[in-house]
Design an enzyme around this catalytic site. Sequence first.
Site, PDB file in Angstrom:
ATOM      1  N   HIS A 131       0.829  -1.204   0.000  1.00 28.76           N
ATOM      2  CA  HIS A 131       0.000   0.000   0.000  1.00 28.76           C
ATOM      3  C   HIS A 131       0.871   1.266   0.000  1.00 28.76           C
ATOM      4  CE1 HIS A 131      -3.088   2.881   0.913  1.00 28.76           C
ATOM      5  NE2 HIS A 131      -2.478   3.224   2.030  1.00 28.76           N
ATOM      6  N   HIS A 186       1.127   5.113  -2.132  1.00 33.10           N
ATOM      7  CA  HIS A 186       1.495   6.490  -1.763  1.00 33.10           C
ATOM      8  C   HIS A 186       2.740   7.050  -2.436  1.00 33.10           C
ATOM      9  CE1 HIS A 186      -1.496   7.257   1.319  1.00 33.10           C
ATOM     10  NE2 HIS A 186      -1.302   6.051   1.813  1.00 33.10           N
ATOM     11  N   GLU A 234      -6.233   9.068   0.043  1.00 33.59           N
ATOM     12  CA  GLU A 234      -6.416   7.611   0.027  1.00 33.59           C
ATOM     13  C   GLU A 234      -7.289   7.151  -1.145  1.00 33.59           C
ATOM     14  OE1 GLU A 234      -4.860   5.278   1.549  1.00 33.59           O
ATOM     15  OE2 GLU A 234      -3.949   6.329   3.249  1.00 33.59           O
ATOM     16  N   SER A 240      -3.198   0.512  -4.651  1.00 37.78           N
ATOM     17  CA  SER A 240      -2.529  -0.594  -3.961  1.00 37.78           C
ATOM     18  C   SER A 240      -3.400  -1.811  -3.780  1.00 37.78           C
ATOM     19  CB  SER A 240      -2.036  -0.128  -2.583  1.00 37.78           C
ATOM     20  OG  SER A 240      -3.120   0.030  -1.691  1.00 37.78           O
TER      21      SER A 240
HETATM   22  N1  TIH Z   1      -7.054  -1.512   1.323  1.00 35.09           N
HETATM   23  C1  TIH Z   1      -5.730  -1.118   0.912  1.00 35.09           C
HETATM   24  C2  TIH Z   1      -5.017  -2.289   0.167  1.00 35.09           C
HETATM   25  O1  TIH Z   1      -5.515  -3.392   0.162  1.00 35.09           O
HETATM   26  O2  TIH Z   1      -3.951  -2.057  -0.367  1.00 35.09           O
HETATM   27  C3  TIH Z   1      -4.874  -0.712   2.070  1.00 35.09           C
HETATM   28  C4  TIH Z   1      -5.390   0.495   2.788  1.00 35.09           C
HETATM   29  C5  TIH Z   1      -5.913   1.630   2.279  1.00 35.09           C
HETATM   30  C6  TIH Z   1      -6.275   2.580   3.262  1.00 35.09           C
HETATM   31  C7  TIH Z   1      -6.030   2.179   4.491  1.00 35.09           C
HETATM   32  S1  TIH Z   1      -5.368   0.616   4.410  1.00 35.09           S
HETATM   33 FE   FE2 Z   2      -2.571   5.038   3.156  1.00 36.33          FE
END
Ligand code: TIH
Ligand code: FE2
Length: 321
Positions: A181, A186, A226, A245
């Site tokens: 992630h 990011h 996000e 991600s």
């Molecule tokens: N759900 C995302 C992933 O599977 O990569 C990870 C996150 C996004 C936001 C907080 S945790």
């Molecule tokens: Fe994040």
Amino acid sequence: RYDQVLINNDMSVPSVPWYPRTDEDLKTIGTIMEVNEENNSDHPQFKDTEYRKRREEIAKLSQAHLVGEPVPYINYTEQEEQTWKKIYTILREKVNHVMSQRYLNNLVKIENALGFKYKIPQLRDIDAYLRAETGFRIKATHGILSQREFLNALGHRVFCCTQYIRHHSTPEYTPEPDIVHELVGHVPLFADKEVADLSQEIGILSCGAKKQDLSRLGTLYWFTLEFGAYKENGLIKGYGAGIASSIGECDHFPKAKYEKFDPFIHADRSYPIQTVQPTYMYTESFDEAMQSLIIFGKSLQKPFGLYYDFIDKELKSTRRI
Ligand code: TIH
Ligand code: FE2
């Protein structure tokens, strides 16, 4: 530290919650290990004791890291490398269809510079890369921090970043941030000047914010950095890290609902963390997201303004407190 309020010399200015003003103050960020016991028992890691041990081992190393020092080197196992490669190969194709050019261009650059395709990159190298591109810096952390710590650090262009990788049995989605992630989501965005500036803007607004405003800023962070989207050549494309991600999120994005982003409305909207997002918020341009956040920021009650002094690396207030 965060239980303290800043005591003012000038009694006409009300007290606000403590916030880091200098790099020195940042040393307390993320150093207190919060054991998150609410891990629900159907999460695969809960039953895999070997995996949990490994995560604790990495957590200890990450947690000890201080901003400005070299990020600890992690010797990833063969299984961890395989998890990365597997997810990366799938995501690399999927992001082309849902993410904005702003994201994709930076991903290509980073991929070439740091070899994302071949092995799990070290945060130490990411830190050097981001510093050179946008002045963003990495603080390794063991896991999710309090909203206040995470957002306050962004105000200093510091990204609190995990180093462990998700459980190999759930490559498509994880409810907690992991290195996939952070790096696939990011990092290409912190390498973009405008996204970096938007992140810091939310961070600065969070410094000294009262509790309720802090949680609203946390929600706006969620709907922008996000899971945010904007129109690019007439098509809604993602710039949110949580989209890039997650294989599940990438698949879901084209068929999801979209709403025009309005911070005054969406600051109080709730959202799921265990599943993909039902709705993504978009703006007509990326700049519009920044402009509307600046306007929203002015509506928050804080007894002083704050700005970041890039030379002193310090948050300064427009009134002496
Ligand atoms: N759900 C995302 C992933 O599977 O990569 C990870 C996150 C996004 C936001 C907080 S945790
Ligand atoms: Fe994040």
